[in-house]
Design an enzyme around this catalytic site. Structure first.
Site, PDB file in Angstrom:
ATOM      1  N   GLU A  90       1.157  -1.643  -0.434  1.00 21.88           N
ATOM      2  CA  GLU A  90       0.180   0.014  -0.058  1.00 21.88           C
ATOM      3  C   GLU A  90       0.759   1.192   0.162  1.00 21.88           C
ATOM      4  O   GLU A  90       2.092   1.517   0.745  1.00 21.88           O
ATOM      5  CB  GLU A  90      -0.345  -0.080   1.087  1.00 21.88           C
ATOM      6  CG  GLU A  90      -2.035  -1.148   1.451  1.00 21.88           C
ATOM      7  CD  GLU A  90      -3.400  -1.081   2.026  1.00 21.88           C
ATOM      8  OE1 GLU A  90      -3.728  -1.321   2.301  1.00 21.88           O
ATOM      9  OE2 GLU A  90      -2.458  -0.935   3.223  1.00 21.88           O
ATOM     10  N   CYS A 103       3.580   8.889   0.897  1.00 25.92           N
ATOM     11  CA  CYS A 103       3.731   8.035   1.919  1.00 25.92           C
ATOM     12  C   CYS A 103       4.221   5.888   1.500  1.00 25.92           C
ATOM     13  O   CYS A 103       3.363   5.534   0.700  1.00 25.92           O
ATOM     14  CB  CYS A 103       3.027   7.791   2.382  1.00 25.92           C
ATOM     15  SG  CYS A 103       2.939   6.341   4.163  1.00 25.92           S
ATOM     16  N   CYS A 110       6.499  -6.529   7.550  1.00 28.82           N
ATOM     17  CA  CYS A 110       7.983  -6.065   8.505  1.00 28.82           C
ATOM     18  C   CYS A 110       7.896  -7.374   9.541  1.00 28.82           C
ATOM     19  O   CYS A 110       7.681  -7.388  10.135  1.00 28.82           O
ATOM     20  CB  CYS A 110       7.261  -4.753   8.673  1.00 28.82           C
ATOM     21  SG  CYS A 110       8.733  -3.436  10.330  1.00 28.82           S
ATOM     22  N   CYS A 114       6.481  -4.032  15.921  1.00 32.51           N
ATOM     23  CA  CYS A 114       6.054  -3.604  16.836  1.00 32.51           C
ATOM     24  C   CYS A 114       4.635  -3.988  17.516  1.00 32.51           C
ATOM     25  O   CYS A 114       3.743  -4.299  16.251  1.00 32.51           O
ATOM     26  CB  CYS A 114       5.624  -1.819  16.510  1.00 32.51           C
ATOM     27  SG  CYS A 114       7.724  -1.614  15.817  1.00 32.51           S
ATOM     28  N   CYS A 117       1.412  -2.297  15.747  1.00 33.71           N
ATOM     29  CA  CYS A 117       1.015  -2.205  13.819  1.00 33.71           C
ATOM     30  C   CYS A 117       0.499  -2.409  13.166  1.00 33.71           C
ATOM     31  O   CYS A 117       1.033  -4.252  13.488  1.00 33.71           O
ATOM     32  CB  CYS A 117       3.150  -1.169  13.627  1.00 33.71           C
ATOM     33  SG  CYS A 117       2.848  -1.048  12.142  1.00 33.71           S
ATOM     34  N   GLY A 157       6.665  -1.739   6.844  1.00 32.43           N
ATOM     35  CA  GLY A 157       8.658  -2.134   6.450  1.00 32.43           C
ATOM     36  C   GLY A 157       9.161  -1.427   6.863  1.00 32.43           C
ATOM     37  O   GLY A 157       9.099  -0.095   7.364  1.00 32.43           O
ATOM     38  N   SER A 189      11.680   6.956   7.900  1.00 30.32           N
ATOM     39  CA  SER A 189      11.538   6.631   9.064  1.00 30.32           C
ATOM     40  C   SER A 189      12.032   5.324   9.976  1.00 30.32           C
ATOM     41  O   SER A 189      12.032   4.543   8.581  1.00 30.32           O
ATOM     42  CB  SER A 189       9.609   6.924   9.774  1.00 30.32           C
ATOM     43  OG  SER A 189       9.380   6.876  10.494  1.00 30.32           O
ATOM     44  N   LEU A 213       9.992   6.527  18.183  1.00 30.25           N
ATOM     45  CA  LEU A 213      10.379   6.458  19.683  1.00 30.25           C
ATOM     46  C   LEU A 213       9.095   5.750  20.565  1.00 30.25           C
ATOM     47  O   LEU A 213       9.646   4.946  21.080  1.00 30.25           O
ATOM     48  CB  LEU A 213      10.770   7.803  20.346  1.00 30.25           C
ATOM     49  CG  LEU A 213      11.308   7.144  21.294  1.00 30.25           C
ATOM     50  CD1 LEU A 213      12.997   6.769  21.669  1.00 30.25           C
ATOM     51  CD2 LEU A 213      11.585   8.589  22.326  1.00 30.25           C
ATOM     52  N   HIS A 214       8.289   6.193  20.517  1.00 36.20           N
ATOM     53  CA  HIS A 214       6.773   5.788  21.167  1.00 36.20           C
ATOM     54  C   HIS A 214       6.936   4.884  23.208  1.00 36.20           C
ATOM     55  O   HIS A 214       6.050   4.573  23.562  1.00 36.20           O
ATOM     56  CB  HIS A 214       6.352   4.783  20.137  1.00 36.20           C
ATOM     57  CG  HIS A 214       6.448   4.104  19.623  1.00 36.20           C
ATOM     58  ND1 HIS A 214       6.013   6.152  18.483  1.00 36.20           N
ATOM     59  CD2 HIS A 214       6.094   3.903  17.884  1.00 36.20           C
ATOM     60  CE1 HIS A 214       5.916   6.270  17.416  1.00 36.20           C
ATOM     61  NE2 HIS A 214       5.989   4.808  16.999  1.00 36.20           N
ATOM     62  N   CYS A 331      -0.991   6.339   9.821  1.00 34.32           N
ATOM     63  CA  CYS A 331      -0.007   5.667  10.671  1.00 34.32           C
ATOM     64  C   CYS A 331      -0.356   4.387  11.023  1.00 34.32           C
ATOM     65  O   CYS A 331      -0.861   3.752  11.907  1.00 34.32           O
ATOM     66  CB  CYS A 331       0.628   6.650  11.721  1.00 34.32           C
ATOM     67  SG  CYS A 331       1.319   8.177  10.210  1.00 34.32           S
TER      68      CYS A 331
HETATM   69  N1  SAH Z   1       9.381   0.530  10.824  1.00 32.77           N
HETATM   70  C1  SAH Z   1       9.725   2.438  10.593  1.00 32.77           C
HETATM   71  C2  SAH Z   1       8.980   3.465   9.069  1.00 32.77           C
HETATM   72  C3  SAH Z   1       7.013   3.377   9.318  1.00 32.77           C
HETATM   73  S1  SAH Z   1       6.431   4.744   9.407  1.00 32.77           S
HETATM   74  C4  SAH Z   1       9.768   3.019  11.633  1.00 32.77           C
HETATM   75  O1  SAH Z   1       9.513   2.493  12.504  1.00 32.77           O
HETATM   76  O2  SAH Z   1       9.826   4.226  11.789  1.00 32.77           O
HETATM   77  C5  SAH Z   1       5.055   3.731  10.243  1.00 32.77           C
HETATM   78  C6  SAH Z   1       5.154   4.700  11.822  1.00 32.77           C
HETATM   79  O3  SAH Z   1       3.398   4.599  12.035  1.00 32.77           O
HETATM   80  C7  SAH Z   1       5.826   4.289  12.629  1.00 32.77           C
HETATM   81  O4  SAH Z   1       6.111   5.899  13.440  1.00 32.77           O
HETATM   82  C8  SAH Z   1       4.860   3.526  13.499  1.00 32.77           C
HETATM   83  O5  SAH Z   1       5.766   3.201  14.849  1.00 32.77           O
HETATM   84  C9  SAH Z   1       3.637   4.234  13.472  1.00 32.77           C
HETATM   85  N2  SAH Z   1       2.286   3.430  14.119  1.00 32.77           N
HETATM   86  C10 SAH Z   1       2.369   1.911  13.736  1.00 32.77           C
HETATM   87  N3  SAH Z   1       1.063   1.379  14.473  1.00 32.77           N
HETATM   88  C11 SAH Z   1       0.200   3.289  14.661  1.00 32.77           C
HETATM   89  C12 SAH Z   1      -0.602   2.930  14.884  1.00 32.77           C
HETATM   90  N4  SAH Z   1      -1.188   2.042  14.987  1.00 32.77           N
HETATM   91  N5  SAH Z   1      -1.146   4.411  15.206  1.00 32.77           N
HETATM   92  C13 SAH Z   1      -0.412   5.361  14.914  1.00 32.77           C
HETATM   93  N6  SAH Z   1       1.367   5.388  14.016  1.00 32.77           N
HETATM   94  C14 SAH Z   1       1.550   3.642  14.241  1.00 32.77           C
END
Ligand code: SAH
Length: 340
Positions: A90, A103, A110, A114, A117, A157, A189, A213-214, A331
């Site tokens: 996508e 995007c 992936c 996480c 995600c 990814g 990212s 970071l989260h 995201c």
């Molecule tokens: N793998 C890379 C690129 C993906 S970017 C990375 O982790 O940075 C996608 C972004 O969306 C990342 O910051 C990811 O952590 C965030 N993300 C994943 N699941 C999400 C969700 N359910 N709601 C909001 N952001 C989310």
């Protein structure tokens, strides 16, 4: 046979030299492919016939098949593409005040795992080829007629897990005779592949780096993001400081707000402590809910409080306005799967 969209100018130069041609041909070719969007060598009128034929033998000019296109109420458009081997990816087009941002996906599935995600629900099947990333840009421009001005490699990814293809992709979309997407309009990212952050500090283009970071401490980050067990927060921030000293480029910190998980005042203060004195910019992203997991979006009130605490501590922060969540294009909602 080579795929034409896999090649940087340097690759074309090497190719032309290998067939005793002048390297200025590379610039002609790039102009035809990316500026004029011509997909037939025989229409490239300033290339002599014999060379058109040679190119036609040596290269394929592929396309990307669009399976569905969903348009959100806010105009965000999500494309489901089928790759030559039937895998699905996508790509999301967003209309911003400053232009059109795409995007881009870097892998099928992936492996980062996480917890929150959707993209990682399917393990990595393979890396995308350079051409498959480039074609996301070309195909969306072709299907919509818009000129893409910004690219975020934030689709499915982990781009730093497909590192060499990522660098070639950035070089190709930035080329001044081609798509000409400015270096500062390109963002990559990562969830924190530390060795690649050191390598990326040497990359000559002034591309933006965003870090997912989260969580502001190892205990919580270990629970949410398995990558933290390989590279913890101390190692990550050491790499980020190195990157900043080397490049002078401000780093973006992405922080999703998950209700009662990472959005307490304790975490806000820890995050502020972690970032104090760093030239970083925090992007707070209200969590987008995903069917398969229990996490909930922070309430508006908790989002506000988190934001206010960072602000009061002098941290550069914005609360991101979300786009496309009604079509699962926001995201963390992208998948290598056909949903409907
Ligand atoms: N793998 C890379 C690129 C993906 S970017 C990375 O982790 O940075 C996608 C972004 O969306 C990342 O910051 C990811 O952590 C965030 N993300 C994943 N699941 C999400 C969700 N359910 N709601 C909001 N952001 C989310």
């Amino acid at each position: 046979m080579f795929n034409i969209y896999d090649s940087t100018e340097e690759d074309f130069n090497n190719y032309f030299l290998s067939i005793n041609e002048k390297t200025f041909r590379s610039k002609q070719l790039i102009n035809w492919l990316y500026r004029k969007k011509v997909t037939d060598f025989y229409l490239m009128s300033d290339i002599k016939k014999a060379l058109q034929e040679k190119l036609n033998q040596d290269f394929i000019i592929p396309s990307l098949e669009c399976i569905t296109k969903n348009i959100s109420q806010d105009g965000t458009t999500k494309f489901l593409f089928k790759l030559a081997d039937e895998n699905l990816i996508e790509t999301v087009l967003m209309h911003q005040e400053y232009g059109y941002s795409l995007c881009v996906t870097s892998q099928v599935g992936c492996n980062m795992g996480c917890m929150f995600c959707a993209s990682g629900l399917k393990k990595k099947v393979r890396n995308l080829e350079v051409a498959e990333m480039v074609l996301q840009v070309l195909t969306v421009e072709q299907l919509t007629g818009v000129k893409i001005t910004h690219i975020v490699v934030m689709g499915i990814g982990e781009p730093f897990d497909n590192y060499l293809n990522l660098l070639k992709f950035l070089n190709i979309v930035n080329h001044p005779l081609g798509l000409e997407i400015g270096q500062r309009h390109l963002t990559v990212s990562t969830c924190g592949l530390v060795p690649k952050i050191y390598e990326f500090a040497e990359f000559p283009l002034q591309v933006n780096l965003a870090i997912s970071l989260h969580a502001p401490n190892n205990e919580l980050r270990n629970k949410l993001m398995p990558i933290n067990k390989s590279y913890n927060i101390e190692e990550l921030f050491k790499a980020l400081k190195y990157y900043y000293n080397k490049t002078n480029r401000r780093i973006t910190i992405e922080y999703i707000l998950i209700n009662n998980v990472n959005d307490n005042q304790k975490e806000a203060r820890e995050l502020a402590d972690l970032l104090r004195g760093m030239n970083a910019y925090v992007n707070l992203i209200p969590y987008n809910e995903v069917l398969e997991n229990p996490f909930k979006r922070s309430t508006i009130e908790r989002q506000r409080q988190f934001y206010d605490t960072l602000k009061k501590q002098g941290i550069n922060v914005t609360l991101r306005k979300e786009q496309g969540s009604d079509i699962a294009a926001a995201c963390g909602q992208l998948r290598s799967k056909y949903l409907q």
